[in-house]
Motif scaffolding. Sequence first.
Motif, PDB file in Angstrom:
ATOM      1  N   ALA A  59      -5.324  14.746  -3.709  1.00 41.94           N
ATOM      2  CA  ALA A  59      -4.169  13.932  -3.217  1.00 41.94           C
ATOM      3  C   ALA A  59      -4.004  13.252  -4.764  1.00 41.94           C
ATOM      4  N   ASP A  60      -3.000  12.727  -4.885  1.00 43.71           N
ATOM      5  CA  ASP A  60      -2.358  12.130  -6.152  1.00 43.71           C
ATOM      6  C   ASP A  60      -3.366  10.959  -6.353  1.00 43.71           C
ATOM      7  N   SER A  61      -3.721  10.104  -5.576  1.00 45.97           N
ATOM      8  CA  SER A  61      -4.780   8.995  -5.738  1.00 45.97           C
ATOM      9  C   SER A  61      -6.168   9.302  -6.258  1.00 45.97           C
ATOM     10  N   VAL A  62      -6.618  10.617  -6.404  1.00 51.26           N
ATOM     11  CA  VAL A  62      -7.845  10.913  -6.692  1.00 51.26           C
ATOM     12  C   VAL A  62      -7.805  12.068  -8.018  1.00 51.26           C
ATOM     13  N   LYS A  63      -6.466  12.290  -8.237  1.00 53.85           N
ATOM     14  CA  LYS A  63      -6.588  13.417  -9.385  1.00 53.85           C
ATOM     15  C   LYS A  63      -7.130  12.902 -10.490  1.00 53.85           C
TER      16      LYS A  63
END
Length: 114
Positions: A59-63
């Motif tokens: 997910a973009d939020s955890v990259k």
Amino acid sequence: VQLQASGGGLVQAGGSLRLSCVAPGTIFSIAVMGWYRQAPGKQRELVATITSGGSTNYADSVKGRFTISRDNAKNTVYVQMNVLKPEDTAVYYCYARNLYGTYWGQGTQVTVSS
């Protein structure tokens, strides 16, 4: 058939946690393993996935903060979570998918305090 997740807990913002999830040996030829999470009042969202060949998706939020890995011989998936933020607070669910279906773990709580 249920996966067994572990490693959740309470951590301060900026800290780290490592979640583990083991699939029983009765689940074989697992193509994809991964993690979802669900925060209070929100829908379940994808965190990360990894194929049997090692291809990953985040997910973009955890990259850049989370790293998923897998030990195929042990039917185990991990997620190393660094630089945790309060918005990462959720119940984390692991899953495994093969040709016969999708199997889930019981969920493990991750709470990040500010």
